[in-house]
Scaffold this active site. Sequence first.
Site, mmCIF file in Angstrom:
data_model
loop_
_atom_site.group_PDB
_atom_site.id
_atom_site.type_symbol
_atom_site.label_atom_id
_atom_site.label_comp_id
_atom_site.label_asym_id
_atom_site.label_seq_id
_atom_site.Cartn_x
_atom_site.Cartn_y
_atom_site.Cartn_z
ATOM 1 N N ASP A 1 62.434 25.216 58.156
ATOM 2 C CA ASP A 1 61.994 26.089 58.899
ATOM 3 C C ASP A 1 62.852 26.713 59.510
ATOM 4 O O ASP A 1 63.899 26.756 59.628
ATOM 5 C CB ASP A 1 61.185 25.225 60.203
ATOM 6 C CG ASP A 1 59.690 25.763 60.593
ATOM 7 O OD1 ASP A 1 59.553 27.184 60.319
ATOM 8 O OD2 ASP A 1 58.886 25.033 61.303
ATOM 9 N N ASP B 1 51.197 29.488 59.764
ATOM 10 C CA ASP B 1 51.065 28.460 60.845
ATOM 11 C C ASP B 1 49.556 28.492 61.409
ATOM 12 O O ASP B 1 48.914 27.496 61.762
ATOM 13 C CB ASP B 1 51.757 28.639 61.896
ATOM 14 C CG ASP B 1 53.276 28.079 62.152
ATOM 15 O OD1 ASP B 1 53.536 27.374 60.883
ATOM 16 O OD2 ASP B 1 53.918 28.145 62.956
#
EC number: 3.2.1.22
Length: 728
Positions: free
Chosen positions: A476, A546
Amino acid sequence: MIDYDSKNKVFHLQTKHSSYVMGLDHGYLLHHYWGKKITTYRGSRPIVYAPRSFAPYADPTHRGFSLSTLPLEYPAYGNGDFRHPAYQVQLENGSTVTDLHYAGHVIYSGKKKLDGLPSTYVEQDQEAQSLDIILEDSVAGLTVVLTYCVFRDFDAITRSVRFENRGTKSLRLLRAASTSVNFRDDQFDSLTFYGSHNNERNINRRPLYPDMQVIDSTRGASSPQHDPFFALMRKNADETQGEVFGFSLVYSGNFAAQIEVDQYRTVRASIGINPFDFSWLLNSGASFQTPETVMVYSDCGLGGMSRTYHQLYRSRLARGKHRDRLRPILINNWEATYFKLSEEKLLAIAKEAQKAGIELFVLDDGWFGHRNNDKSSLGDWFVDRQKLPHGLSWLSNRIHEMGLLFGLWFEPEMISPDSDLYREHPDWSLHVPDRPRSLSRYQLVLDMSRADVRDYLLQALSAILSSANINYVKWDMNRHMTEIGSALLPPERQRETAHRYMLGLYELIDKLTRAFPDILFESCSSGGGRFDPGMLYYMPQTWTSDNTDAICRLKIQYGTSVVYPPITMGAHVSAVPNHQVGRITSLKTRGDVAMSGNFGYELDLTKLTDEEKQQVRQQVTFYKRIRPLIQFGDFYRINSPFEDDDTAWCFVSPDQSEAIGFYFKVLASPAQVLKAFRFQGLNPQALYENLATGEVFGGDELMNAGLNVPDEKGDFRSYVWQFKRVQG
């Protein structure tokens, strides 16, 4: 694939269905043609050298020969061409005038690897042919090598540029585009992406106008705001027909794409590293390599362009053992637990996943340091024994005993001010002396241009990955760059920091992925904030967004598919009401949307009802049957959510023996017209059986007449048709 006509001084590059033609005149390299394949180029439409007012002339004896109107293949600025240049170099005397002339060329089989940068590749030399065109400026001591590669099996041509200082004095590179192409008219629309976190890759199609259109990123990443891609589409082009010219940059940092329409209504299109806040010092003997651009021509509309990118990026950009393997169905604990995780809870979720037939359990953020929220511990890559008292190896073993693979989340590029690492090495973050360090998500960015930072991360991450049986890594990156400066670079090289960061990141990821070849790596940047070809070279899939809401995902996944194949798109079923937008959709609709990519779940399986758990088992079983088709089939977009209320697409196997179609009805309305679903990509002469009903139809009937979409009441409905060829 590449021919040089020495008599007429013309280079002709040919893919299966396209031609790209350049020629030499007065030592300048000029662009002649890019489009549908021409068997032999004989100059039917020569460049016209007409005198123009206010036009300076490169050759005083030839009044029509002006750089201000010529379709230069790699244009400069300062000696007659007033359009935006592809490159700019500053000499030690402060001047920025350069003049490149042809000095030679080399044609060779295969494709060279770019120094320090990701790029497409070949596995055998006969798959491609390459061309290096050497341009020189003897006054500056500058040599520029334009590299073109033509693929045998794809309608794609790649371009990159290498700058070499062969003089005795230093040069400063101020601009270095990877590609510049001149078109002789402006009858195009541009297609680009725009977006934000949780709203990535919206499609924006707009006409060209006499001015400059620019998309770019100055964020230190390719960004969710824009993508390093654009296409020029002829006015009549749509999803299935018309000419489309695609430009995709294999790079993950600051980029700029420019489309300029000049006063004569011709177009100059370029893409490369963003020149904003960039420079690169080239000392004598030094060189600089630009990233690669992948250019795709299609006369079968946007869909034809997309499928070329899909096939190329899936098989000759992504690398490693997992490139050609089916990707596992996963369960991620993030939206189930957030930071409040425990061994007991994780194992309970894994047990339910095992019952459902899910194949991979992923432990997300919160397992390391003292990470109870997002305010601390990034950089402290050791296990939090309060949450995981038995450690990662024990947990991984328990997960594997259930028959699941085990994955782990990292955010290696960041550092928390509240961390042991920052207290020990505060100079390791990007920063500028005497300036405050801006926080985003309570974190700073590690300076990946530094070898000591990369060495630490390689050691720390390798220790974790070696400590347990880890099969998957989610990598990430949750903030963009501010105060872009490096404590180790001298003042004259500070504007190199952002690009050196990317080179350092690529180096680190390359070492890790080679050291742990069995691990499946997935890229992420708060979802799709760094979904670009550069990252796909190292990590064959990316968390698309997301935002896990099924209806939002229709646009996100549709837009992403313009360039990137479905196998690269992480797509998960999450809980309702959705955590990002609060919408409630059925488990079926959520599953059907997620099954159109790399399938998984991101919710607390222990909280589902028995009926829902049974539905999850059915979804998992169904996806396993269709997974080869989804992940390795050809993808066709049918209804655009950017143009219609509803969305539709289908997948067809390469041999046209299987097909599956998805239709998503968003909002119900009264007196609605009965809609049709029409497949694409089938064999029109073949017969296909509907696996649900046993009905048999011709491929031509399914594509032309189509199927009725059920007229049911209710919002957010989805429908799926699966066909198999039975004859023809």
